[in-house]
Design a protein around this motif. Structure first.
Motif, PDB file in Angstrom:
ATOM      1  N   GLN A  80      11.367   8.147   1.741  1.00  0.00           N
ATOM      2  CA  GLN A  80      11.764  10.084   2.343  1.00  0.00           C
ATOM      3  C   GLN A  80      12.212   9.470   3.372  1.00  0.00           C
ATOM      4  OE1 GLN A  80      10.328  13.615   1.860  1.00  0.00           O
ATOM      5  NE2 GLN A  80       9.454  13.338  -0.214  1.00  0.00           N
ATOM      6  N   LYS A  81      11.704   8.211   3.708  1.00  0.00           N
ATOM      7  CA  LYS A  81      12.512   7.828   5.384  1.00  0.00           C
ATOM      8  C   LYS A  81      13.362   7.080   5.356  1.00  0.00           C
ATOM      9  CE  LYS A  81       7.815   9.517   8.303  1.00  0.00           C
ATOM     10  NZ  LYS A  81       8.763   9.859   9.104  1.00  0.00           N
ATOM     11  N   GLY A 136      12.875  10.115  -4.944  1.00  0.00           N
ATOM     12  CA  GLY A 136      14.208  10.716  -3.956  1.00  0.00           C
ATOM     13  C   GLY A 136      15.575   9.704  -4.430  1.00  0.00           C
TER      14      GLY A 136
END
Length: 246
Positions: free
Chosen positions: A120-121, A6
């Motif tokens: 993603q965090k 990402g």
């Protein structure tokens, strides 16, 4: 297997709010079975006894109808809550069983998936993989359940707790309109019941808004408005039927 990174440049956000988020979730679960059950008890019982009071002034008839309504409503709330939460618990168990099978059959893919979730965090790919490996070594199922599914395997929803909480809250809420309309003189029983129920609904609306971090005025207005409308409609129906029968 490569990890879908990402946006690797996304800065790591503050994590001090995580306990706060868990606190909100816990409070909302308690509110659902507690304050909302009490609201149901207040409104449904008030509507029932007001409807009967619109048809007859006999105290015994109103009391019998109210007690029957409280018993039926409390049992219905308990049964409905039990079925609903049991279904949720069964779903959680099925999802966890599926996750166990995937961890057993596809450990590398699951590790990559967990690392991808940490990316993603906001973690970098190397750090995300390191964290995923450490948590997988400690308790793979718990790591996946919490991060991927939002489930604590050791703390699944309990249908019995929800059923008892809902039933007791309903009964406590129902006592207010039932006692008010049966213990006050006939000349003021309707007005006294409307006033008592209005105050009680304003209080529960305020409590639910405060504990759930919602808008206080909106919650109070919604509670009181709905309760008053229910009482007005049932009283009018009772008066209409009582007049026709009489």
């Amino acid at each position: 297997m490569s990890i879908d990174t990402g946006s690797l440049d996304t800065p790591v956000g503050p994590h001090g709010d995580e306990p706060h988020d868990d606190s909100i979730s816990s409070r909302l679960n308690w509110l659902r079975a507690g304050v909302l059950g009490g609201n149901d008890g207040i409104v449904s019982t008030a509507g029932l006894v007001m409807g009967v009071a619109g048809a007859t002034s006999d105290r015994t008839t109103i009391l019998i109808a109210g007690i029957a309504g409280v018993a039926a409503g409390a049992l219905s709330m308990a049964a409905g809550e039990y079925v609903s939460v049991s279904t949720q618990r069964d779903s959680e168990r099925a999802i966890l069983a599926k996750e166990r099978a995937e961890l057993r059959d596809e450990p590398e893919e699951e590790l990559a998936e967990l690392a991808g979730l940490y990316v993603q965090k906001g973690l970098s790919e190397p750090l995300a993989l390191q964290v995923a490996e450490a948590l997988t070594a400690h308790d793979a199922l718990a790591a996946h359940a919490e991060t991927e599914l939002g489930i604590d395997p050791d703390d699944l929803t309990n249908p019995w707790h929800a059923a008892w909480a809902s039933m007791l809250a309903f009964m406590l809420g129902a006592l207010l309109p039932l006692l008010t309309i049966t213990l006050t003189p006939p000349t003021i029983r309707v007005g006294a019941t409307v006033a008592a129920v209005g105050v009680a609904l304003a209080l529960t609306g305020w409590v639910s808004a405060r504990l759930g971090y919602g808008a206080v005025r909106r919650a109070v207005a919604r509670n009181v408005g709905g309760g008053v409308l229910a009482m007005a409609v049932t009283y009018w129906i009772g008066a209409l039927i009582g007049t026709q029968i009489g």
